[in-house]
Scaffold this motif. Structure first.
Motif, PDB file in Angstrom:
ATOM      1  N   LEU A 181       1.977  17.660 -11.226  1.00  0.00           N
ATOM      2  CA  LEU A 181       2.970  17.882 -10.175  1.00  0.00           C
ATOM      3  C   LEU A 181       4.386  17.979 -10.726  1.00  0.00           C
ATOM      4  CD1 LEU A 181       1.460  15.324  -7.693  1.00  0.00           C
ATOM      5  CD2 LEU A 181       1.280  17.795  -7.589  1.00  0.00           C
ATOM      6  N   PHE A 220      -6.963  -1.109 -11.069  1.00  0.00           N
ATOM      7  CA  PHE A 220      -6.677  -1.175  -9.632  1.00  0.00           C
ATOM      8  C   PHE A 220      -5.779  -2.371  -9.331  1.00  0.00           C
ATOM      9  CE2 PHE A 220      -7.599  -1.164  -5.089  1.00  0.00           C
ATOM     10  CZ  PHE A 220      -7.721   0.187  -4.837  1.00  0.00           C
ATOM     11  N   VAL A 259      -2.312  -1.581  -7.755  1.00  0.00           N
ATOM     12  CA  VAL A 259      -2.267  -1.741  -6.303  1.00  0.00           C
ATOM     13  C   VAL A 259      -2.038  -3.185  -5.863  1.00  0.00           C
ATOM     14  CG1 VAL A 259      -3.560  -1.354  -4.190  1.00  0.00           C
ATOM     15  CG2 VAL A 259      -3.766   0.263  -6.047  1.00  0.00           C
ATOM     16  N   PRO A 265       1.784  -5.206  -6.978  1.00  0.00           N
ATOM     17  CA  PRO A 265       2.969  -5.040  -6.128  1.00  0.00           C
ATOM     18  C   PRO A 265       2.920  -5.855  -4.839  1.00  0.00           C
ATOM     19  CG  PRO A 265       1.977  -2.923  -6.654  1.00  0.00           C
ATOM     20  CD  PRO A 265       1.149  -3.943  -7.298  1.00  0.00           C
ATOM     21  N   ILE A 266       1.691  -6.174  -4.372  1.00  0.00           N
ATOM     22  CA  ILE A 266       1.610  -6.988  -3.157  1.00  0.00           C
ATOM     23  C   ILE A 266       1.973  -8.429  -3.482  1.00  0.00           C
ATOM     24  CG2 ILE A 266       0.027  -7.793  -1.334  1.00  0.00           C
ATOM     25  CD1 ILE A 266      -1.487  -5.223  -1.577  1.00  0.00           C
ATOM     26  N   ILE A 303      -8.269   7.355  -9.821  1.00  0.00           N
ATOM     27  CA  ILE A 303      -8.600   6.539  -8.659  1.00  0.00           C
ATOM     28  C   ILE A 303      -7.384   5.729  -8.194  1.00  0.00           C
ATOM     29  CG2 ILE A 303      -9.403   4.366  -9.707  1.00  0.00           C
ATOM     30  CD1 ILE A 303     -11.394   6.357  -7.159  1.00  0.00           C
ATOM     31  N   ILE A 304      -6.367   5.578  -9.070  1.00  0.00           N
ATOM     32  CA  ILE A 304      -5.165   4.901  -8.611  1.00  0.00           C
ATOM     33  C   ILE A 304      -4.043   5.912  -8.428  1.00  0.00           C
ATOM     34  CG2 ILE A 304      -5.567   2.522  -9.315  1.00  0.00           C
ATOM     35  CD1 ILE A 304      -4.434   3.211 -11.999  1.00  0.00           C
ATOM     36  N   GLY A 305      -4.433   7.148  -8.185  1.00  0.00           N
ATOM     37  CA  GLY A 305      -3.461   8.145  -7.767  1.00  0.00           C
ATOM     38  C   GLY A 305      -2.621   8.755  -8.867  1.00  0.00           C
ATOM     39  N   PHE A 339      -2.014  11.731 -11.499  1.00  0.00           N
ATOM     40  CA  PHE A 339      -2.424  13.125 -11.534  1.00  0.00           C
ATOM     41  C   PHE A 339      -2.718  13.536 -12.967  1.00  0.00           C
ATOM     42  CE2 PHE A 339      -2.500  16.955  -8.945  1.00  0.00           C
ATOM     43  CZ  PHE A 339      -2.787  16.385  -7.733  1.00  0.00           C
ATOM     44  N   MET A 348       6.887  -6.826  -0.792  1.00  0.00           N
ATOM     45  CA  MET A 348       6.015  -6.999   0.372  1.00  0.00           C
ATOM     46  C   MET A 348       6.465  -8.174   1.217  1.00  0.00           C
ATOM     47  SD  MET A 348       3.574  -6.116   2.153  1.00  0.00           S
ATOM     48  CE  MET A 348       2.935  -6.953   3.566  1.00  0.00           C
ATOM     49  N   ARG A 367       9.544  -7.565   2.962  1.00  0.00           N
ATOM     50  CA  ARG A 367       9.382  -6.641   4.069  1.00  0.00           C
ATOM     51  C   ARG A 367       8.755  -7.329   5.269  1.00  0.00           C
ATOM     52  NH1 ARG A 367       7.278  -3.279  -0.202  1.00  0.00           N
ATOM     53  NH2 ARG A 367       9.081  -2.284  -1.109  1.00  0.00           N
ATOM     54  N   GLN A 389       8.766  12.803  -0.309  1.00  0.00           N
ATOM     55  CA  GLN A 389       8.195  12.618  -1.635  1.00  0.00           C
ATOM     56  C   GLN A 389       6.724  12.284  -1.438  1.00  0.00           C
ATOM     57  OE1 GLN A 389      10.350   9.735  -3.932  1.00  0.00           O
ATOM     58  NE2 GLN A 389       8.849   9.776  -5.580  1.00  0.00           N
ATOM     59  N   ILE A 390       5.856  13.096  -2.012  1.00  0.00           N
ATOM     60  CA  ILE A 390       4.423  12.916  -1.789  1.00  0.00           C
ATOM     61  C   ILE A 390       3.843  12.094  -2.935  1.00  0.00           C
ATOM     62  CG2 ILE A 390       2.251  14.095  -1.325  1.00  0.00           C
ATOM     63  CD1 ILE A 390       4.391  14.820   0.683  1.00  0.00           C
ATOM     64  N   PRO A 412       0.656  10.769  -4.787  1.00  0.00           N
ATOM     65  CA  PRO A 412      -0.789  11.017  -4.843  1.00  0.00           C
ATOM     66  C   PRO A 412      -1.580   9.718  -4.690  1.00  0.00           C
ATOM     67  CG  PRO A 412       0.317  11.876  -6.814  1.00  0.00           C
ATOM     68  CD  PRO A 412       1.309  11.044  -6.063  1.00  0.00           C
ATOM     69  N   LEU A 413      -2.526   9.681  -3.759  1.00  0.00           N
ATOM     70  CA  LEU A 413      -3.324   8.471  -3.528  1.00  0.00           C
ATOM     71  C   LEU A 413      -4.795   8.852  -3.397  1.00  0.00           C
ATOM     72  CD1 LEU A 413      -1.336   6.711  -0.664  1.00  0.00           C
ATOM     73  CD2 LEU A 413      -1.271   6.136  -3.068  1.00  0.00           C
ATOM     74  N   ALA A 436      -9.554   5.326  -1.576  1.00  0.00           N
ATOM     75  CA  ALA A 436      -9.682   3.876  -1.635  1.00  0.00           C
ATOM     76  C   ALA A 436      -8.333   3.187  -1.700  1.00  0.00           C
ATOM     77  CB  ALA A 436     -10.514   3.496  -2.854  1.00  0.00           C
ATOM     78  N   GLN A 437      -7.363   3.888  -2.231  1.00  0.00           N
ATOM     79  CA  GLN A 437      -6.082   3.262  -2.526  1.00  0.00           C
ATOM     80  C   GLN A 437      -5.104   3.353  -1.361  1.00  0.00           C
ATOM     81  OE1 GLN A 437      -4.199   5.722  -5.316  1.00  0.00           O
ATOM     82  NE2 GLN A 437      -2.673   4.252  -6.008  1.00  0.00           N
ATOM     83  N   PRO A 451      -4.128  -0.186   0.723  1.00  0.00           N
ATOM     84  CA  PRO A 451      -3.314  -1.102  -0.082  1.00  0.00           C
ATOM     85  C   PRO A 451      -1.947  -0.507  -0.437  1.00  0.00           C
ATOM     86  CG  PRO A 451      -5.540  -0.965  -0.984  1.00  0.00           C
ATOM     87  CD  PRO A 451      -5.461   0.024   0.129  1.00  0.00           C
ATOM     88  N   GLN A 467       0.301  -1.006   2.464  1.00  0.00           N
ATOM     89  CA  GLN A 467       0.686  -2.417   2.607  1.00  0.00           C
ATOM     90  C   GLN A 467       1.708  -2.833   1.554  1.00  0.00           C
ATOM     91  OE1 GLN A 467       0.146  -3.791   5.154  1.00  0.00           O
ATOM     92  NE2 GLN A 467      -1.911  -3.549   5.988  1.00  0.00           N
ATOM     93  N   SER A 468       1.560  -2.302   0.314  1.00  0.00           N
ATOM     94  CA  SER A 468       2.475  -2.728  -0.737  1.00  0.00           C
ATOM     95  C   SER A 468       3.777  -1.942  -0.698  1.00  0.00           C
ATOM     96  CB  SER A 468       1.810  -2.568  -2.105  1.00  0.00           C
ATOM     97  OG  SER A 468       1.637  -1.209  -2.392  1.00  0.00           O
TER      98      SER A 468
END
Lengths: 354, 344
Positions: free
Chosen positions: A81, A201, A205, A208-209, A297-299, A301, B1, B4, B82-83, B85-86, B89-90, B93, B96-97
């Motif tokens: 991208l 993952f 993912v 950050p939480i 799988i975690i986005g 590219f 998080m 927020r 701004q796109i 990519p996900l 499954a992701q 989350p 949420q994050s």
């Protein structure tokens, strides 16, 4: 294997082995005919019946490959991208990484200082070009990095971080201090028993939480760090095998000569460890290159994700085989070179053993 | 998080303390305005018609256009979206994050997601249900004929469960094979590894349309296993943001209803034919203040991305390669099920 050229091909031996009895001759002929037929099929699909130009899509049929899709979409596959007008930066950055890896493959550069300089320069070049804001170019944030450029960066950073960490863990695991040894064993066993996917993952993912925003850092660095740690744990075990192959007497002899721990390690033990561990290390590196595809799988590219996107429009959807063949070729070029380099190292080290 | 959540709960608390507060103040919209960009969900690859990448490495598709519409409404410029990519499954989350502000990613509105996952959904912007597609030469005409067959399905989607339920209710023995990616699924089906293929109806239609070799040799069965409402998903606790998303979608539908397009929106605004249009396009005040935005947000949005019909036709319908009928996704006045809440 490379020595088996037509010039010195042993026809007599070939005849003896393949045409000894009528049955053997029959089997040989059938097998070779099948092979030739398969090769012919593959070549006529990939070359003779193929369509090569981008505007020739209309002529694309069932019998031949439609390389138009690569023509039209190669920039997506290679750079993901990344903004279209800035692709020259991505190209240069890719070349910088490849050059760094190639240069550090030459034995002349195998000195800690030289290697450090080469890798720092290589990575700085990559980052400055890709990110751009420090060079006064348009800033491109890491979430827009992609394609082959991202795959190469992920791979080389993971190996770069993982190698020294792996050595460190291997040394800690051999330590005489129980706490250090226990810690290393715990880390290695813990991380090796988690699937890579889960590790990545979590890094991408879940962290950050859990962490406050200012501690999060960029996703790409978290993932590289986690992946590097994963690589390090496997590499530590590979190196452990190498260490175990070295008789204890050598340490004791070194100590008797009055050498320090680091001298024994650097001048006697490690060169042998690396030699013993070389085949498994090459293995580990090759597997890591292929495993970078998991980041999809975690986005991220990466080259495989961009390949998916490349045939993910109505126009190009029927030609996914061509796209996947192209990506396989990319993987093959890199991994085959890596394998050949491993062979070269093995030969070179044999010299040392004589 | 954590910050927020606190912000969100503070917002709720202050909202409760001052129930008569005139206009909305969504923490998400505030964050978008401060950041200067809106973070939307993309895909790790592409999803025909909804999220794709064009030859210039730019995102396009129905979901992408809705994100651009939203970004225009909030920030006045579609290119400020701004796109991110996900993967499938992701996506939750990541929402949420705070990696994205909203999920517009062909996502169905289900009770589990609405309650357990702590999400909120907008009004549906698309309807599609699970359907079966089968190889034509097998002579399959309805789901009952699938007895003893192998059925391919995409793993981890609502469709997997819906199909299993449906086949059990009509008492059909079958083997379900799941694949992680739509492209693998497609390849497995085309390689005859499964007799039929259960997926989202629009996806099947798109697949059949792009399968050049023989579109007619595949049948899409009439059994409609479900009719899933596709909505935008947002974080719980920011009701004002949900309000905004709903009215953004409503504005696109009202624009279609009233015949306002990206071409004629300027003329309409200069000379509004009725009070409803005058209000929608911000000629008369009311649209903006109640959502905490500019009065002209809908006008700017329609000028940039068009009304619902334009977005649909560009990405899935007549002007796209897919030529997907509007069907359920037409306005209620044209035989579909889409309708906008009342603009007063």
């Amino acid at each position: 294997m490379a020595s088996m050229t037509f010039a010195n091909f042993d026809w007599g031996r070939f005849k003896r082995r393949s045409f000894a009895t009528p049955l053997d001759s029959g089997i040989t002929v059938v097998v070779y005919l099948v092979l030739v037929w398969l090769l012919w099929q593959a070549l006529s699909w990939a070359l003779f019946n193929a369509v090569w130009t981008a505007d020739g899509v209309d002529q694309c049929g069932k019998d031949g490959a439609c390389w138009s899709v690569i023509h039209a979409r190669h920039r997506l596959i290679l750079f993901g991208l990344y903004p279209y007008e800035e692709h020259w930066r991505s190209t240069l950055a890719c070349l910088a990484i490849i050059a760094t890896v190639v240069i550090s493959c030459f034995p002349q550069t195998w000195q800690p200082k030289r290697l450090a300089v080469i890798w720092i320069v290589g990575f700085a070049t990559y980052y400055l070009l890709m990110e751009g804001s420090l060079l006064g170019l348009t800033q491109v944030t890491t979430d827009q990095w992609g394609g082959l450029a991202l795959t190469l960066f992920l791979f080389s950073s993971v190996v770069l971080i993982g190698m020294p960490m792996g050595l460190g863990l291997a040394l800690m695991r051999r330590s005489e201090m129980p706490v250090v040894r226990g810690f290393a064993s715990l880390v290695i066993d813990l991380i090796r028993s988690l699937p890579l996917l889960t590790t990545l993952f979590t890094a991408a993912v879940v962290i950050p939480i859990l962490l406050p925003t200012w501690l999060e850092g960029d996703k790409i660095w978290r993932v590289i760090l986690a992946f590097g740690l994963f690589f390090a744990c496997y590499q530590a075990e590979v190196l452990r095998g190498g260490f175990q192959a070295i008789p204890k007497g050598q340490f004791e002899a070194g100590k008797a000569l009055g050498l320090t721990y680091w001298q024994i390690l650097g001048r006697i033990v490690l060169p042998q460890v690396f030699r013993h561990a070389l085949p498994s290390t090459v293995n580990n590196v090759v597997v890591t290159f292929k495993e970078t595809a998991i980041v999809i799988i975690i986005g991220f590219f990466d080259v495989l994700a961009s390949a998916n996107a490349a045939f993910g429009t109505a126009e190009w959807a029927p030609y996914y085989i061509e796209v996947l063949a192209f990506v396989s070729l990319i993987y093959w070029v890199f991994l085959f070179s890596l394998g050949q380099y491993g062979e070269y190292l093995k030969k070179r080290m044999k010299v040392a053993q004589r | 998080m954590i910050n927020r959540t606190i912000l969100a709960s503070l917002a709720v608390a202050t909202g409760l303390a001052l129930p008569s507060a005139g206009f909305a103040e969504s923490p998400t919209i505030k964050a978008i305005e401060e950041r200067g960009t809106m973070l939307c969900s993309g895909h790790n690859g592409s999803y025909f018609g909804f999220v794709e990448v064009n030859d210039k490495n730019e995102w396009k598709g129905l979901d992408i256009d809705l994100c651009r519409a939203m970004t225009t409404a909030i920030l006045g410029d579609p290119d400020k979206s701004q796109i991110v990519p996900l993967s499938w499954a992701q996506r939750f989350p990541a929402l949420q994050s705070g990696d994205v502000d909203i999920i517009i990613k062909a996502t169905g509105w289900t009770m589990g997601r609405d309650t357990e996952l702590g999400l909120q959904f907008s009004i549906p912007y698309f309807f599609g249900g699970a359907q079966f597609m089968a190889h034509g030469d097998l002579g399959i005409t309805e789901a009952k004929d699938l007895e003893g067959g192998t059925i391919c399905v995409e793993a981890g989607t609502t469709i997997e469960r819906i199909a299993a339920n449906y086949l059990k209710s009509i008492d059909v023995e079958h083997t379900m094979v799941s694949y992680e990616k739509a492209s693998e699924l497609r390849a497995a089906y085309l390689a005859n590894r499964c007799d039929s293929f259960v997926a989202w109806g629009p996806f099947l239609a798109v697949l059949r349309a792009t399968e050049l070799e023989n579109p007619d040799s595949h049948v899409i069965l009439n059994d409609q296993l479900s009719n899933e409402p596709i909505s935008a998903a947002m974080r719980q606790g920011d009701e004002d943001f949900v309000d905004f998303t709903n009215w953004m979608l409503a504005a696109l539908l009202i624009a279609e209803e009233e015949g306002i397009t990206s071409q004629n929106v300027a003329d309409m605004a200069a000379n509004p034919p009725n009070p409803k249009i005058a209000r929608l396009l911000g000629v008369e005040p009311g649209m903006g203040e109640r959502l905490g935005l500019r009065d002209t947000w809908a006008r700017e949005m329609i000028a940039e991305v068009g009304n619902y019909a334009e977005i649909y036709h560009r990405n899935l319908g007549e002007e796209s390669p897919y030529k997907l009928e509007r069907g359920l996704n037409n306005l209620w006045s044209h035989g579909g099920v889409l309708y906008a809440p009342q603009l007063d």
